[in-house]
Design an enzyme around this catalytic site. Structure first.
Site, PDB file in Angstrom:
ATOM      1  N   LYS A   1       0.843  -1.208   0.000  1.00 32.22           N
ATOM      2  CA  LYS A   1       0.000   0.000   0.000  1.00 32.22           C
ATOM      3  C   LYS A   1       0.869   1.246   0.000  1.00 32.22           C
ATOM      4  O   LYS A   1       0.619   2.202  -0.739  1.00 32.22           O
ATOM      5  CB  LYS A   1      -0.885   0.025   1.260  1.00 32.22           C
TER       6      LYS A   1
ATOM      7  N   THR B   1     -13.293   2.999  15.108  1.00 30.60           N
ATOM      8  CA  THR B   1     -14.514   2.787  15.889  1.00 30.60           C
ATOM      9  C   THR B   1     -14.192   1.797  17.002  1.00 30.60           C
ATOM     10  O   THR B   1     -13.863   0.638  16.739  1.00 30.60           O
ATOM     11  CB  THR B   1     -15.626   2.219  14.981  1.00 30.60           C
TER      12      THR B   1
ATOM     13  N   LEU C   1     -17.537   9.285   8.050  1.00 29.80           N
ATOM     14  CA  LEU C   1     -17.552   9.357   6.581  1.00 29.80           C
ATOM     15  C   LEU C   1     -18.229   8.125   6.006  1.00 29.80           C
ATOM     16  O   LEU C   1     -18.251   7.061   6.610  1.00 29.80           O
ATOM     17  CB  LEU C   1     -16.131   9.502   6.017  1.00 29.80           C
ATOM     18  N   ARG C   2     -18.788   8.304   4.805  1.00 33.53           N
ATOM     19  CA  ARG C   2     -19.405   7.172   4.100  1.00 33.53           C
ATOM     20  C   ARG C   2     -18.521   6.807   2.928  1.00 33.53           C
ATOM     21  O   ARG C   2     -18.076   7.696   2.187  1.00 33.53           O
ATOM     22  CB  ARG C   2     -20.787   7.565   3.557  1.00 33.53           C
TER      23      ARG C   2
ATOM     24  N   ASN D   1     -24.501   4.399  14.140  1.00 32.66           N
ATOM     25  CA  ASN D   1     -24.540   3.337  13.128  1.00 32.66           C
ATOM     26  C   ASN D   1     -25.666   2.343  13.396  1.00 32.66           C
ATOM     27  O   ASN D   1     -26.342   1.895  12.472  1.00 32.66           O
ATOM     28  CB  ASN D   1     -23.191   2.615  13.057  1.00 32.66           C
TER      29      ASN D   1
ATOM     30  N   CYS E   1     -18.965  -1.597   8.152  1.00 37.58           N
ATOM     31  CA  CYS E   1     -19.333  -0.903   9.394  1.00 37.58           C
ATOM     32  C   CYS E   1     -20.629  -1.378  10.032  1.00 37.58           C
ATOM     33  O   CYS E   1     -20.615  -1.851  11.171  1.00 37.58           O
ATOM     34  CB  CYS E   1     -19.397   0.595   9.141  1.00 37.58           C
TER      35      CYS E   1
ATOM     36  N   LYS F   1     -20.751  -5.053  11.564  1.00 38.36           N
ATOM     37  CA  LYS F   1     -19.833  -5.255  12.704  1.00 38.36           C
ATOM     38  C   LYS F   1     -20.179  -4.320  13.875  1.00 38.36           C
ATOM     39  O   LYS F   1     -20.056  -4.717  15.030  1.00 38.36           O
ATOM     40  CB  LYS F   1     -18.371  -5.095  12.256  1.00 38.36           C
TER      41      LYS F   1
ATOM     42  N   ARG G   1     -16.565  -5.901   1.518  1.00 36.33           N
ATOM     43  CA  ARG G   1     -16.732  -6.469   2.849  1.00 36.33           C
ATOM     44  C   ARG G   1     -18.220  -6.553   3.200  1.00 36.33           C
ATOM     45  O   ARG G   1     -18.927  -5.566   3.103  1.00 36.33           O
ATOM     46  CB  ARG G   1     -15.959  -5.631   3.891  1.00 36.33           C
TER      47      ARG G   1
HETATM   48  P1  NAD Z   1      -9.158  -0.793   6.794  1.00 35.03           P
HETATM   49  O1  NAD Z   1      -9.085  -2.204   7.245  1.00 35.03           O
HETATM   50  O2  NAD Z   1      -9.563  -0.471   5.395  1.00 35.03           O
HETATM   51  O3  NAD Z   1      -7.736  -0.099   7.036  1.00 35.03           O
HETATM   52  C1  NAD Z   1      -6.963  -0.290   8.182  1.00 35.03           C
HETATM   53  C2  NAD Z   1      -5.505  -0.094   7.804  1.00 35.03           C
HETATM   54  O4  NAD Z   1      -4.711  -0.164   8.979  1.00 35.03           O
HETATM   55  C3  NAD Z   1      -4.959  -1.164   6.859  1.00 35.03           C
HETATM   56  O5  NAD Z   1      -4.367  -0.539   5.735  1.00 35.03           O
HETATM   57  C4  NAD Z   1      -3.915  -1.905   7.699  1.00 35.03           C
HETATM   58  O6  NAD Z   1      -2.827  -2.370   6.929  1.00 35.03           O
HETATM   59  C5  NAD Z   1      -3.494  -0.811   8.668  1.00 35.03           C
HETATM   60  N1  NAD Z   1      -2.885  -1.310   9.899  1.00 35.03           N
HETATM   61  C6  NAD Z   1      -3.308  -2.277  10.732  1.00 35.03           C
HETATM   62  N2  NAD Z   1      -2.463  -2.427  11.774  1.00 35.03           N
HETATM   63  C7  NAD Z   1      -1.473  -1.523  11.602  1.00 35.03           C
HETATM   64  C8  NAD Z   1      -0.315  -1.177  12.338  1.00 35.03           C
HETATM   65  N3  NAD Z   1       0.005  -1.813  13.474  1.00 35.03           N
HETATM   66  N4  NAD Z   1       0.503  -0.214  11.873  1.00 35.03           N
HETATM   67  C9  NAD Z   1       0.201   0.431  10.727  1.00 35.03           C
HETATM   68  N5  NAD Z   1      -0.898   0.161   9.977  1.00 35.03           N
HETATM   69  C10 NAD Z   1      -1.738  -0.804  10.409  1.00 35.03           C
HETATM   70  O7  NAD Z   1     -10.130  -0.078   7.801  1.00 35.03           O
HETATM   71  P2  NAD Z   1     -11.086   1.189   7.570  1.00 35.03           P
HETATM   72  O8  NAD Z   1     -12.273   0.779   6.772  1.00 35.03           O
HETATM   73  O9  NAD Z   1     -10.284   2.361   7.154  1.00 35.03           O
HETATM   74  O10 NAD Z   1     -11.601   1.408   9.072  1.00 35.03           O
HETATM   75  C11 NAD Z   1     -10.736   1.850  10.087  1.00 35.03           C
HETATM   76  C12 NAD Z   1     -11.551   2.133  11.326  1.00 35.03           C
HETATM   77  O11 NAD Z   1     -12.481   3.189  11.068  1.00 35.03           O
HETATM   78  C13 NAD Z   1     -12.403   0.958  11.804  1.00 35.03           C
HETATM   79  O12 NAD Z   1     -12.479   0.983  13.190  1.00 35.03           O
HETATM   80  C14 NAD Z   1     -13.766   1.242  11.206  1.00 35.03           C
HETATM   81  O13 NAD Z   1     -14.821   0.667  11.927  1.00 35.03           O
HETATM   82  C15 NAD Z   1     -13.820   2.749  11.295  1.00 35.03           C
HETATM   83  N6  NAD Z   1     -14.690   3.385  10.296  1.00 35.03           N
HETATM   84  C16 NAD Z   1     -14.718   2.930   9.014  1.00 35.03           C
HETATM   85  C17 NAD Z   1     -15.517   3.570   8.081  1.00 35.03           C
HETATM   86  C18 NAD Z   1     -15.584   3.067   6.654  1.00 35.03           C
HETATM   87  O14 NAD Z   1     -16.475   3.507   5.936  1.00 35.03           O
HETATM   88  N7  NAD Z   1     -14.711   2.192   6.220  1.00 35.03           N
HETATM   89  C19 NAD Z   1     -16.288   4.687   8.443  1.00 35.03           C
HETATM   90  C20 NAD Z   1     -16.200   5.154   9.757  1.00 35.03           C
HETATM   91  C21 NAD Z   1     -15.406   4.506  10.684  1.00 35.03           C
END
Ligand code: NAD
Length: 433
Positions: free
Chosen positions: A35, A121, A152-153, A211, A263, A266, A331
């Protein structure tokens, strides 16, 4: 302000890029080397409208950089955002291991005062958990913890970050709260959104409460759609009718094959678990989850019933694979469950999605991924619409009809103009229509 964002997923990357765009110096860190290599070249690993342009622009302006290393970014930064995954454990609770690992990794590098922000979250009291992990490793570390849940969505993540409804920030240190207020000031000023400061635990709860409430709206209208099916009534009219009430609102009242994504499923599970820990049996949310699971089965039943329970050797065309339009995220996508049931029943699937391509093979190796709607619909026995991409709403179904074997449409998102589709000679099956 100097900022490190840890995790370059949908939330971390968009947050980092947008904070760079409003003038902060941002380093985005991820432990996924591929990435980071891609990002350093200005390429986005995810599909999100407008994101790649902003990545390139802010790399060129020197506001944004990427790294797999934590030491220098953390030492250089005033604020560290944690935006890693919080995937579900088998009991539904949030797996906090990624958050815990980040806390352990940053602790040794907290050499001056820093604000550590939980953007992932996370359940109530995770701020305390992160604080205690850091203090155990570095007892003299000078820092505060802030909870700043993200709303964000996917599909409109850049827009939602730049023009949010609100920014929610929880904490008990005035110094840290002031730092975060300064970070968001340009966004709050420009978008005129509400900047909501609250307690840490309240901020943590607000994310799950929001949510779970939206998921409840979806399951509620899906439950009513089942009644509409039996009474031969049109759920889209009922939705429109109740959406006119300002207390209810129009959003998330489209009946269909249920919610998916990374989201809602879970977070509903995690909130049920959080409630259990707090000695409350959240039966309401258990029912929301049950209705959502059943919705997919009911949709597939309609397809099976139409073909008298036998799909062996039939060609089924699927329009849309991502869990919702304008994203590549698969997902918990309903398409995966539906296609797998249809395949088990003997159907051959030809699918087309504007963005999701070969990566779908991971979820369903036998699905043929086509390059256009017309290719997918060729000689098909039925078309299933599983994601309401604009492209499928505006498609020329008169032309599509010339290529299909059977003119039958199952509209899993109630997104088509039913009268027009029927006029064109299709059999039309919606959800609660
Ligand atoms: P994601 O799985 O797409 O991304 C997480 C990233 O963290 C990955 O790239 C992973 O490689 C990296 N990572 C994990 N452990 C790491 C470490 N030790 N050091 C460095 N990088 C590390 O997750 P996401 O969808 O971006 O969601 C992140 C959080 O935000 C979650 O808690 C989710 O519930 C919340 N959230 C997501 C959304 C959404 O729409 N996706 C919206 C609001 C909140």
């Amino acid at each position: 302000m100097n900022i490190t964002v840890i995790g370059t997923g949908y939330v971390g990357l968009v947050t980092g890029v947008c904070l760079a765009d409003i003038g902060h110096n941002v380093i985005c860190v991820d432990n996924n080397k591929n990435k980071i290599e891609l990002l350093k070249k200005g390429k986005s690993p995810i599909y999100e409208s407008g994101l790649e342009e902003l990545i390139k622009k802010n790399i060129d302006h020197g506001q944004l950089s990427f790294s797999t290393d934590l030491e220098q970014p953390v030492k250089k930064s005033d604020v560290i955002f944690i935006a890693v995954g919080t995937y579900p454990l088998p009991d539904g609770s949030a797996d906090l291991s990624q958050v815990e690992n980040v806390a352990k990794s940053i602790a040794p590098f907290i050499d001056t005062y820093k604000v550590v922000v939980n953007k992932s979250t996370v359940p109530p009291k995770t701020a305390d958990l992160v604080k205690n992990i850091i203090l155990k490793i570095k007892p003299d570390a000078n820092f505060d913890i802030i909870s700043n849940p993200e709303f964000l969505r996917e599909g409109s993540a850049v827009l939602d970050t730049m023009q949010p409804d609100r920014v929610t920030v929880g904490g008990d240190s005035k110094k840290a709260l002031d730092v975060i207020k300064k970070i968001y000031a340009p966004i709050v000023k420009k978008s005129e959104c509400t900047y909501f400061e609250t307690g840490t635990i309240e901020a943590e709860l607000i994310k799950y409460t929001a949510n779970a409430f939206l998921a409840t709206k979806i399951s509620y209208i899906n439950a009513v759609s089942n009644i509409c099916d039996s009474l031969n009534a049109d759920i889209t009219e009922v939705s429109k009718g109740i959406g006119l009430d300002h207390r209810i609102g129009k959003i998330h009242l489209n009946a269909g094959i249920g919610y998916g994504g990374s989201c809602f499923p879970k977070d509903v599970d995690a909130f049920i678990n959080i409630a259990e820990q707090a000695d409350y049996n959240f039966n309401l949310l258990k029912e929301v989850r049950r209705i959502n699971n059943v919705q997919v089965a009911r949709f597939v039943e309609k397809v099976l019933k139409r073909f008298e329970g036998d799909l062996s050797g039939m060609n089924i065309c699927v329009f849309g694979l991502s869990f919702k339009p304008d994203t590549d995220d698969l997902r918990e996508a309903p398409s995966v469950k539906i296609i797998n049931i249809l395949t088990k029943n003997g159907a051959k699937i030809a699918a087309y999605d504007p963005i999701v391509k070969k990566e779908f093979k991971k979820y369903s190796p036998n699905t043929q991924i086509m390059d256009s709607s017309f290719e997918a619909a060729k000689d098909t026995d039925a078309i299933l619409i599983l994601t309401e991409w604009d492209e499928f709403i505006t498609l020329d179904y008169g032309e599509i009809k010339k290529t299909v074997k059977n003119a039958v449409i199952f509209d899993g998102r109630n997104c088509l103009d039913r009268e027009n589709i029927i006029k064109l000679g299709f059999e039309y099956y919606g959800v609660g229509r």
